[in-house]
Design an enzyme around this catalytic site. Structure first.
Site, PDB file in Angstrom:
ATOM      1  N   THR A  71     -64.398  38.549  -1.718  1.00 37.17           N
ATOM      2  CA  THR A  71     -63.686  37.408  -1.162  1.00 37.17           C
ATOM      3  C   THR A  71     -62.231  37.769  -0.983  1.00 37.17           C
ATOM      4  OG1 THR A  71     -63.195  35.091  -1.417  1.00 37.17           O
ATOM      5  CG2 THR A  71     -62.970  36.435  -3.368  1.00 37.17           C
TER       6      THR A  71
ATOM      7  N   LYS B 284     -58.299  33.426  -5.423  1.00 42.65           N
ATOM      8  CA  LYS B 284     -57.608  32.584  -4.446  1.00 42.65           C
ATOM      9  C   LYS B 284     -58.367  32.706  -3.132  1.00 42.65           C
ATOM     10  CE  LYS B 284     -54.983  33.312  -1.653  1.00 42.65           C
ATOM     11  NZ  LYS B 284     -55.215  33.373  -0.162  1.00 42.65           N
TER      12      LYS B 284
ATOM     13  N   GLU C 127     -59.885  25.554   3.527  1.00 46.35           N
ATOM     14  CA  GLU C 127     -58.779  24.854   4.183  1.00 46.35           C
ATOM     15  C   GLU C 127     -59.264  23.549   4.819  1.00 46.35           C
ATOM     16  OE1 GLU C 127     -55.789  28.567   5.039  1.00 46.35           O
ATOM     17  OE2 GLU C 127     -57.187  28.004   6.607  1.00 46.35           O
TER      18      GLU C 127
ATOM     19  N   SER D  61     -45.410  29.014  10.201  1.00 48.51           N
ATOM     20  CA  SER D  61     -44.079  28.416  10.326  1.00 48.51           C
ATOM     21  C   SER D  61     -43.678  27.644   9.091  1.00 48.51           C
ATOM     22  CB  SER D  61     -44.033  27.541  11.570  1.00 48.51           C
ATOM     23  OG  SER D  61     -45.217  26.794  11.691  1.00 48.51           O
TER      24      SER D  61
ATOM     25  N   ASN E  13     -53.904  25.547  10.010  1.00 50.34           N
ATOM     26  CA  ASN E  13     -53.931  26.832  10.698  1.00 50.34           C
ATOM     27  C   ASN E  13     -53.170  26.887  12.005  1.00 50.34           C
ATOM     28  OD1 ASN E  13     -55.404  28.780   9.073  1.00 50.34           O
ATOM     29  ND2 ASN E  13     -56.937  27.153   9.075  1.00 50.34           N
TER      30      ASN E  13
ATOM     31  N   THR F 257     -52.231  30.563  -1.888  1.00 51.34           N
ATOM     32  CA  THR F 257     -51.441  30.452  -0.648  1.00 51.34           C
ATOM     33  C   THR F 257     -51.650  29.049  -0.082  1.00 51.34           C
ATOM     34  OG1 THR F 257     -53.238  31.521   0.585  1.00 51.34           O
ATOM     35  CG2 THR F 257     -51.357  32.894  -0.021  1.00 51.34           C
TER      36      THR F 257
END
Lengths: 392, 392
Positions: B181, B170, B264, B392, B387, B144
């Site tokens: 996870t 992932k 991230e 969007s 984040n 993702t």
């Protein structure tokens, strides 16, 4: 700001760490005060916390608070305590006070020893300045990464006399007090018994400073120091305690709100209300898990109605509840119940609310009596800017 | 990547939510497998978690794993479960399998119902594609916000035969598994008894996926699904269990490290080692408090040797210890003991180490037996970018 009678202020550029900015502040009462304090729950209590705690318990001559910014004097061992006491002596001796008359507080980098040469140079300047400044100057001098000074005040009438209470605080980062916030000072000219003052301060802190969070980090230096010098001539009795408590709590809540509003890089204030929990502790656990979740904080920053992140945070909080009982309402819009989304077109409905500063998050966990409230900031680019190079 | 025998892959653009990217992936074994799984501890378990958990416990015909990205099918109630089951039927019916033959997993936005029309269009394409793709394609399709696919594999010799184990995972955000996870898949061609396979998977997960944290957020969808089809012809017995366990754990740790490395926006991997605690749980509590502290994470991102933030986090962790016993060593440099800083010129000494990706943080709490290890990422501008507008 309304100012209680009988207090004088000094706020100077002490050059203790920074140049060209106020970093050393002092409040002195004209007469000895009744002192109270609440202190950080962190296991590594800073030297000034240890010293102030002892003075609040043992000294009957407290009549001031001294705060320095730039160095927290935390994790500094015996040398740190000696330096703290020495810094107090340097100032009290020049004011004709005993060394146990001033409560210390420090904020800044952890793990640095005070530079005592700088303190020796700054102390006479500070003592000399007493009476030349205001409570507003005091509030400014204790700022670190704060973008505005935090202050609140209120006057009430007790027995026909005006009693004034004022509060000054600093915060911004490392804020998730568990006992006290970064540094808060509350002063009043009420005449009040020590036990009552301590109770009032504790009650106020529990429903104000202990209900705010910027980053979940409880500092080594958090404390609220409170002085009452009686200069108004009005005594707080059992008959007037409730009203006085209300005023003190209101000031503390105002300061706490300002702390979150000025949380490092913050653009939003989330007001997280949790009810229906098994008990208050579990409600608090849920509120903190939501309020500390980086994913929730960034969604709120991004004005994103991504409420699933809130539900996920509730789910991992560790609190006991039936998933099916949980209800989530945001800014008055019911979003989730019976384990599934409501029919609300939440993106459209929430859009105008998410533009605002205050974001109300209402969580019902079930039918229990437990409830909690937390004010928490969002997590933004500016938070990273500030904290990735705070020391440099 | 080494690939275990007897598995086929499909990885397609299912157009379930996104266009122009892989978002639907399937592994199918040629024969029924022994299945194992570990699942999120979040109270709101997603529909696919509930369904997969039941299948692992009850189905003897499991021979595949299907993962979609884009919608997590979490917080979606009964409708979500029905949709999950229907999505499995759409695929299994076309592969000549029973509906209980495929384990589902989903990742993406929480709180959205599946668009079943899109699933009806995607399922035939997915079934048709089985055997046309590779394990590498599978790892790509489940991404993702990941920036690279996570995979690891290893072959060992058992009874003169080659046994291969491969893992694909992932992750990136909402990572702080407590049980598993985000999504991990481990497949092997070993022949193994169900109880032993479950034990091996659990042991591996406990010292790998359960020891990593990006943001402290445990997802509603975390799971590790594991299949063993026996195609190698080699049986794992008590004599070879330890060696096999080692290989499985090694793959899981490799995947876990990749998850943190690709957290991230992450630029750093902190390896936090805690020892000397009263027990393992308290050691873990300390490791997580340090690893989740936004102030520690931003200091590491800023390559700032601001170790006081680590000590402050230890102090608020809630673990029991004597402040005076605590020792902190970072990248091999002893920084703090006996309640005060060591004499090390830590800024100079740490500078070259802080430039590197891996940052070793070694915390000794006292003389207890408890220890823990956590891999955690830093907190960066890019985390906020990702984040604050993920949806969007």
């Amino acid at each position: 700001m309304d100012t209680p009678k009988g207090y004088k202020y000094a706020a100077i550029e002490g050059n203790l760490k920074y140049s060209g900015r106020l970093d050393l502040a002092l409040i002195v009462s004209e007469t000895p005060c009744v002192a109270a304090g609440t202190f950080t729950a962190n296991k590594f209590q800073a030297a000034p916390v240890l010293v102030a705690k002892e003075l609040v318990e043992t000294s009957s001559r407290v009549q001031g608070v001294m705060i320095n910014a730039g160095s927290a004097n935390a994790c500094t061992g015996e040398e740190g305590i000696a330096n703290c006491k020495r810094s107090l002596e340097l100032v009290t001796s020049r004011l004709g006070l005993t060394p146990d008359a001033i409560l210390p507080a420090s904020t800044g980098v952890i793990g640095l020893q005070f530079d005592m040469k700088k303190w020796e140079a700054a102390a006479p300047v500070l003592a000399e300045a007493v009476g030349k400044h205001t409570g507003d100057d005091f509030a400014k001098a204790i700022m670190t990464t704060d973008t505005f000074p935090k202050k609140a005040s209120r006057s009430i009438t007790v027995d026909g006399k005006t009693v004034t209470i004022a509060g000054m605080a600093k915060g911004a980062g490392m804020i998730c007090p568990n006992m006290a916030t970064m540094l808060g000072t509350v002063i009043t000219d009420a005449k009040i018994d020590a036990a009552m003052w301590k109770r009032i301060v504790k009650t106020g802190v529990d429903s104000s400073f202990n209900c705010v969070s910027v980053d979940g980090d409880t500092s080594t230096n958090d404390c609220v120091l409170a002085l009452a010098n009686g200069a108004s001539g009005a005594s707080i009795t059992e008959a007037t305690e409730a009203e006085f408590q209300q005023a003190v709590t209101a000031i503390m809540r105002e300061l706490s709100y300002q702390l979150v509003q000025d949380g490092e890089g913050a653009t939003k204030v989330m007001q997280i209300m949790v009810s229906g929990a098994k008990n208050d502790a579990e409600a608090d656990q849920v509120a903190r898990t939501v309020g500390h979740s980086p994913l929730v904080k960034t969604a709120i920053y991004g004005k994103d109605a991504n409420w699933g992140r809130i539900v996920a945070a509730i789910g991992r909080s560790g609190a006991e509840f039936e998933a099916n009982d949980v209800q989530l309402t945001m800014c008055g819009i019911e979003l989730f119940k019976n384990s599934q989304p409501t029919d609300a077109d939440f993106d459209t409905l929430l859009k105008p609310y998410l533009e605002k500063r205050d974001i109300l998050i209402d969580i019902v966990l079930g039918n229990g009596e437990g409830k909690a409230e937390l004010f928490a900031s969002d997590l933004t680019h500016e938070y990273i800017n500030i904290n990735a190079d705070y020391r440099s």
